[in-house]
Enzyme design. Structure first.
Site, PDB file in Angstrom:
ATOM      1  N   ASN A 168       0.842  -1.197   0.000  1.00 44.06           N
ATOM      2  CA  ASN A 168       0.000   0.000   0.000  1.00 44.06           C
ATOM      3  C   ASN A 168       0.874   1.242   0.000  1.00 44.06           C
ATOM      4  OD1 ASN A 168      -2.402   1.563   0.220  1.00 44.06           O
ATOM      5  ND2 ASN A 168      -2.035   1.818   2.407  1.00 44.06           N
TER       6      ASN A 168
ATOM      7  N   SER B 221       4.770   6.970   2.477  1.00 39.58           N
ATOM      8  CA  SER B 221       5.303   5.678   2.946  1.00 39.58           C
ATOM      9  C   SER B 221       4.723   4.568   2.090  1.00 39.58           C
ATOM     10  CB  SER B 221       4.888   5.406   4.401  1.00 39.58           C
ATOM     11  OG  SER B 221       5.288   6.452   5.243  1.00 39.58           O
TER      12      SER B 221
ATOM     13  N   ASP C  87      -3.055   0.857   7.858  1.00 36.95           N
ATOM     14  CA  ASP C  87      -1.875   1.719   7.694  1.00 36.95           C
ATOM     15  C   ASP C  87      -0.782   1.385   8.710  1.00 36.95           C
ATOM     16  OD1 ASP C  87      -3.211   3.046   5.646  1.00 36.95           O
ATOM     17  OD2 ASP C  87      -4.004   4.591   6.983  1.00 36.95           O
TER      18      ASP C  87
ATOM     19  N   HIS D  21       0.827   5.210   1.241  1.00 35.24           N
ATOM     20  CA  HIS D  21       0.082   6.083   2.148  1.00 35.24           C
ATOM     21  C   HIS D  21       0.760   7.457   2.195  1.00 35.24           C
ATOM     22  CE1 HIS D  21      -2.628   7.147   5.360  1.00 35.24           C
ATOM     23  NE2 HIS D  21      -1.591   7.687   5.989  1.00 35.24           N
TER      24      HIS D  21
HETATM   25  C1  GAR Z   1      -2.331   8.997  -3.152  1.00 33.46           C
HETATM   26  O1  GAR Z   1      -1.895  10.184  -2.570  1.00 33.46           O
HETATM   27  C2  GAR Z   1      -2.127   7.834  -2.209  1.00 33.46           C
HETATM   28  O2  GAR Z   1      -0.973   7.961  -1.438  1.00 33.46           O
HETATM   29  C3  GAR Z   1      -3.349   7.928  -1.355  1.00 33.46           C
HETATM   30  O3  GAR Z   1      -4.389   8.228  -2.247  1.00 33.46           O
HETATM   31  C4  GAR Z   1      -3.857   9.004  -3.322  1.00 33.46           C
HETATM   32  C5  GAR Z   1      -4.273   8.356  -4.606  1.00 33.46           C
HETATM   33  O4  GAR Z   1      -3.909   9.155  -5.696  1.00 33.46           O
HETATM   34  N1  GAR Z   1      -3.601   6.715  -0.620  1.00 33.46           N
HETATM   35  C6  GAR Z   1      -4.192   6.702   0.573  1.00 33.46           C
HETATM   36  O5  GAR Z   1      -4.581   7.696   1.140  1.00 33.46           O
HETATM   37  C7  GAR Z   1      -4.351   5.315   1.191  1.00 33.46           C
HETATM   38  N2  GAR Z   1      -4.640   5.416   2.578  1.00 33.46           N
HETATM   39  P1  GAR Z   1      -3.968   8.578  -7.169  1.00 33.46           P
HETATM   40  O6  GAR Z   1      -5.355   7.959  -7.350  1.00 33.46           O
HETATM   41  O7  GAR Z   1      -3.776   9.773  -8.049  1.00 33.46           O
HETATM   42  O8  GAR Z   1      -2.889   7.547  -7.323  1.00 33.46           O
END
Ligand code: GAR
Length: 221
Positions: free
Chosen positions: A124, A153, A162, A126
């Site tokens: 994942n 991370s 997480d 985060h």
């Molecule tokens: C990213 O910033 C990722 O790190 C986050 O969602 C966004 C997705 O962006 N993930 C989380 O928050 C997971 N807990 P994207 O759809 O443009 O890749």
């Protein structure tokens, strides 16, 4: 014939013979991380077997379509329990027998059974320097907390939300003019570099989850 031309067939053959790992990517939104993985897939020894989204409006589905990657929509709103939703997602994932399950902005909390099933091969990303700011709204929370730096991370997914072992992090400075939007943009730039690199460690067989620890090249991280 120039010398470099002679080695081209060898490089091509080596690339074809090298075993690509199969990955399934789970998304909920824009899919900019998915795009960075699609763009580098050949270089990181990965074949993206399919993309699964829990939201019909996820632009990542269009990215998958444009790249010719099979994609599936499993809307969580159509299920009356987390277990039923997870089982539906799991059924699709298993059709592709992936070596790696990549969560790229997948905004659902899994059941323990799901996390355990893919334990050791599910990663994942985060948007915070874990263990700081687990959960949502990480950029605003980092600003509110007066942090001087923030980041991303990548971790193995375990039953703790997480909370699985961190594999790699990338940092950005927080400057006084930053707001949640500017900070998210800076962090995303790092995300797009870091995730493909970590996935490559996995596809090269260099990265494992052992005894609850992330291990790279035989050394606990
Ligand atoms: C990213 O910033 C990722 O790190 C986050 O969602 C966004 C997705 O962006 N993930 C989380 O928050 C997971 N807990 P994207 O759809 O443009 O890749």
């Amino acid at each position: 014939m120039p010398g470099w031309l002679a080695v081209l067939p060898i490089i091509t053959a080596t690339r074809l013979l090298s075993k690509l790992m199969r990955g399934v990517v789970l998304i909920s939104g824009s899919g900019s991380n998915l795009q960075s993985i699609i763009d580098k897939a050949a270089d990181i020894d990965l074949t993206i077997s399919c993309v699964v989204s829990n939201r019909s409006d996820a632009y990542g589905l269009t990215r998958a379509e444009n790249a010719g990657i099979p994609h599936h929509l499993v809307e969580h709103t159509q299920f009356d329990s987390r277990t039923a939703f997870d089982q539906a997602v799991s059924k699709i994932i298993d059709q592709y027998s992936p070596d790696i399950v990549i969560l790229a902005g997948f905004m659902r909390i899994f059941t323990e059974a799901f996390a355990q099933k893919y334990c050791g091969k599910m990663l994942n990303i985060h948007p915070s320097l874990l263990p700081k700011f687990q959960g949502l709204n990480t950029h605003q929370r980092a600003l509110d907390a007066g942090e001087k730096e923030h980041g991303v991370s990548i971790h193995f997914v375990t039953v703790q939300l997480d909370g699985g072992p961190v594999i790699a992090q990338s940092r950005v400075d927080i400057i006084p003019s930053d707001d949640a939007i500017s900070l998210a943009k800076k962090v995303l730039i790092e995300e797009h570099k870091l995730y493909p690199e970590v996935i490559h460690w996995f596809t090269q067989g260099r990265l494992q989850l052992k005894d609850g620890k992330a291990v790279l090249d035989g050394k606990a991280l």
